[in-house]
Design a protein around this motif. Structure first.
Motif, PDB file in Angstrom:
ATOM      1  N   GLU A  32     -61.278  20.098 -11.853  1.00 34.27           N
ATOM      2  CA  GLU A  32     -61.931  21.387 -11.618  1.00 34.27           C
ATOM      3  C   GLU A  32     -62.695  21.384 -10.302  1.00 34.27           C
ATOM      4  OE1 GLU A  32     -64.348  22.112 -15.043  1.00 34.27           O
ATOM      5  OE2 GLU A  32     -62.607  22.308 -16.382  1.00 34.27           O
ATOM      6  N   THR A  33     -63.380  20.301 -10.019  1.00 28.68           N
ATOM      7  CA  THR A  33     -64.118  20.185  -8.756  1.00 28.68           C
ATOM      8  C   THR A  33     -63.154  20.225  -7.573  1.00 28.68           C
ATOM      9  OG1 THR A  33     -65.829  18.875  -9.847  1.00 28.68           O
ATOM     10  CG2 THR A  33     -65.751  18.767  -7.438  1.00 28.68           C
ATOM     11  N   MET A  34     -62.040  19.497  -7.674  1.00 29.88           N
ATOM     12  CA  MET A  34     -61.040  19.514  -6.606  1.00 29.88           C
ATOM     13  C   MET A  34     -60.510  20.932  -6.401  1.00 29.88           C
ATOM     14  SD  MET A  34     -60.763  16.445  -5.397  1.00 29.88           S
ATOM     15  CE  MET A  34     -59.195  16.432  -4.596  1.00 29.88           C
ATOM     16  N   ASN A  35     -60.214  21.634  -7.489  1.00 28.86           N
ATOM     17  CA  ASN A  35     -59.724  23.014  -7.385  1.00 28.86           C
ATOM     18  C   ASN A  35     -60.756  23.928  -6.744  1.00 28.86           C
ATOM     19  OD1 ASN A  35     -57.156  22.593  -8.441  1.00 28.86           O
ATOM     20  ND2 ASN A  35     -57.861  22.860 -10.552  1.00 28.86           N
ATOM     21  N   ASP A  36     -62.039  23.715  -7.051  1.00 27.93           N
ATOM     22  CA  ASP A  36     -63.104  24.514  -6.435  1.00 27.93           C
ATOM     23  C   ASP A  36     -63.084  24.394  -4.918  1.00 27.93           C
ATOM     24  OD1 ASP A  36     -63.921  25.320  -8.938  1.00 27.93           O
ATOM     25  OD2 ASP A  36     -65.657  23.965  -9.025  1.00 27.93           O
ATOM     26  N   PHE A  37     -62.679  23.225  -4.413  1.00 27.56           N
ATOM     27  CA  PHE A  37     -62.624  22.996  -2.971  1.00 27.56           C
ATOM     28  C   PHE A  37     -61.237  23.285  -2.394  1.00 27.56           C
ATOM     29  CE2 PHE A  37     -66.432  20.535  -3.963  1.00 27.56           C
ATOM     30  CZ  PHE A  37     -67.263  20.911  -2.915  1.00 27.56           C
ATOM     31  N   GLY A  38     -60.327  23.748  -3.238  1.00 24.25           N
ATOM     32  CA  GLY A  38     -58.979  24.064  -2.768  1.00 24.25           C
ATOM     33  C   GLY A  38     -58.146  22.840  -2.457  1.00 24.25           C
ATOM     34  N   LEU A  39     -58.479  21.707  -3.055  1.00 26.95           N
ATOM     35  CA  LEU A  39     -57.741  20.468  -2.826  1.00 26.95           C
ATOM     36  C   LEU A  39     -56.722  20.278  -3.933  1.00 26.95           C
ATOM     37  CD1 LEU A  39     -60.778  18.267  -1.824  1.00 26.95           C
ATOM     38  CD2 LEU A  39     -59.093  19.288  -0.301  1.00 26.95           C
ATOM     39  N   LYS A  40     -55.469  20.068  -3.551  1.00 28.68           N
ATOM     40  CA  LYS A  40     -54.370  19.958  -4.505  1.00 28.68           C
ATOM     41  C   LYS A  40     -53.879  18.526  -4.619  1.00 28.68           C
ATOM     42  CE  LYS A  40     -54.290  24.439  -4.849  1.00 28.68           C
ATOM     43  NZ  LYS A  40     -55.241  24.994  -5.726  1.00 28.68           N
ATOM     44  N   GLU A  41     -53.358  18.209  -5.782  1.00 21.46           N
ATOM     45  CA  GLU A  41     -52.787  16.885  -6.020  1.00 21.46           C
ATOM     46  C   GLU A  41     -51.380  16.816  -5.436  1.00 21.46           C
ATOM     47  OE1 GLU A  41     -51.797  13.911  -9.771  1.00 21.46           O
ATOM     48  OE2 GLU A  41     -52.466  15.955 -10.162  1.00 21.46           O
ATOM     49  N   THR A  42     -51.038  15.682  -4.854  1.00 24.41           N
ATOM     50  CA  THR A  42     -49.690  15.436  -4.358  1.00 24.41           C
ATOM     51  C   THR A  42     -48.976  14.561  -5.379  1.00 24.41           C
ATOM     52  OG1 THR A  42     -50.461  15.539  -2.065  1.00 24.41           O
ATOM     53  CG2 THR A  42     -48.327  14.494  -2.452  1.00 24.41           C
ATOM     54  N   GLU A  43     -47.940  15.115  -6.000  1.00 20.69           N
ATOM     55  CA  GLU A  43     -47.186  14.370  -7.011  1.00 20.69           C
ATOM     56  C   GLU A  43     -46.404  13.225  -6.358  1.00 20.69           C
ATOM     57  OE1 GLU A  43     -47.151  14.828 -10.339  1.00 20.69           O
ATOM     58  OE2 GLU A  43     -48.571  16.504 -10.196  1.00 20.69           O
ATOM     59  N   ASP A  44     -46.253  12.141  -7.073  1.00 17.54           N
ATOM     60  CA  ASP A  44     -45.442  10.995  -6.646  1.00 17.54           C
ATOM     61  C   ASP A  44     -45.857  10.442  -5.286  1.00 17.54           C
ATOM     62  OD1 ASP A  44     -43.911  11.184  -9.013  1.00 17.54           O
ATOM     63  OD2 ASP A  44     -42.674  12.738  -8.090  1.00 17.54           O
ATOM     64  N   LEU A  45     -47.140  10.467  -4.992  1.00 15.72           N
ATOM     65  CA  LEU A  45     -47.639   9.924  -3.734  1.00 15.72           C
ATOM     66  C   LEU A  45     -47.557   8.403  -3.780  1.00 15.72           C
ATOM     67  CD1 LEU A  45     -49.026  10.717  -1.056  1.00 15.72           C
ATOM     68  CD2 LEU A  45     -51.202  10.447  -2.224  1.00 15.72           C
ATOM     69  N   GLU A  46     -47.014   7.814  -2.751  1.00 15.70           N
ATOM     70  CA  GLU A  46     -46.885   6.364  -2.689  1.00 15.70           C
ATOM     71  C   GLU A  46     -47.828   5.823  -1.630  1.00 15.70           C
ATOM     72  OE1 GLU A  46     -42.770   5.617  -1.951  1.00 15.70           O
ATOM     73  OE2 GLU A  46     -42.188   6.135  -3.979  1.00 15.70           O
ATOM     74  N   PHE A  47     -48.386   4.646  -1.906  1.00 18.95           N
ATOM     75  CA  PHE A  47     -49.313   4.004  -0.980  1.00 18.95           C
ATOM     76  C   PHE A  47     -48.685   2.728  -0.443  1.00 18.95           C
ATOM     77  CE2 PHE A  47     -51.927   6.678  -3.628  1.00 18.95           C
ATOM     78  CZ  PHE A  47     -52.787   7.255  -2.707  1.00 18.95           C
ATOM     79  N   ILE A  48     -49.014   2.396   0.782  1.00 17.45           N
ATOM     80  CA  ILE A  48     -48.426   1.236   1.443  1.00 17.45           C
ATOM     81  C   ILE A  48     -48.713  -0.052   0.679  1.00 17.45           C
ATOM     82  CG2 ILE A  48     -50.389   0.821   2.989  1.00 17.45           C
ATOM     83  CD1 ILE A  48     -46.690   0.506   3.967  1.00 17.45           C
ATOM     84  N   ASP A  49     -49.864  -0.126  -0.006  1.00 20.91           N
ATOM     85  CA  ASP A  49     -50.197  -1.358  -0.720  1.00 20.91           C
ATOM     86  C   ASP A  49     -49.367  -1.543  -1.991  1.00 20.91           C
ATOM     87  OD1 ASP A  49     -51.423   0.629  -2.176  1.00 20.91           O
ATOM     88  OD2 ASP A  49     -53.372  -0.348  -2.259  1.00 20.91           O
ATOM     89  N   GLU A  50     -48.494  -0.601  -2.315  1.00 18.35           N
ATOM     90  CA  GLU A  50     -47.591  -0.751  -3.450  1.00 18.35           C
ATOM     91  C   GLU A  50     -46.354  -1.562  -3.079  1.00 18.35           C
ATOM     92  OE1 GLU A  50     -46.603   3.110  -4.994  1.00 18.35           O
ATOM     93  OE2 GLU A  50     -48.697   3.726  -5.046  1.00 18.35           O
ATOM     94  N   TYR A  51     -46.172  -1.837  -1.817  1.00 18.16           N
ATOM     95  CA  TYR A  51     -44.998  -2.545  -1.341  1.00 18.16           C
ATOM     96  C   TYR A  51     -45.380  -3.942  -0.874  1.00 18.16           C
ATOM     97  CZ  TYR A  51     -42.912   2.055  -1.489  1.00 18.16           C
ATOM     98  OH  TYR A  51     -42.462   3.266  -1.911  1.00 18.16           O
TER      99      TYR A  51
END
Length: 80
Positions: A32-51
């Protein structure tokens, strides 16, 4: 940012790639807080430290490349 009291622990990190990472017990409040700021979730986001970190010797790509020891000696002679 870290908040801790007798009932909860909330940690929010913004890493060098500017992504927000959240650890806490009240996911709905966070969303809810993220939505209040207009920040959206990115699905299936991958991070370099996963490799895994993979290193390859440069001579495997070009046999004329100077090896590390020789390169360090060249730099030492020129800059020290």
């Amino acid at each position: 940012m870290i908040f801790n009291d007798d009932k909860s622990l909330v940690e929010i990190f913004i890493d060098e790639s500017k992504y927000i990472k959240y650890w806490g017990v009240d996911e709905n409040f966070f969303r809810e807080t993220m939505n209040d700021f207009g920040l959206k979730e990115t699905e299936d986001l991958e991070f370099i430290d996963e490799y895994p970190k993979v290193r390859n010797v440069l001579t495997g790509f070009d046999e004329n490349v100077i090896d590390s020891k020789t390169l360090i000696e060249i730099f030492s002679e020129k800059y020290l």
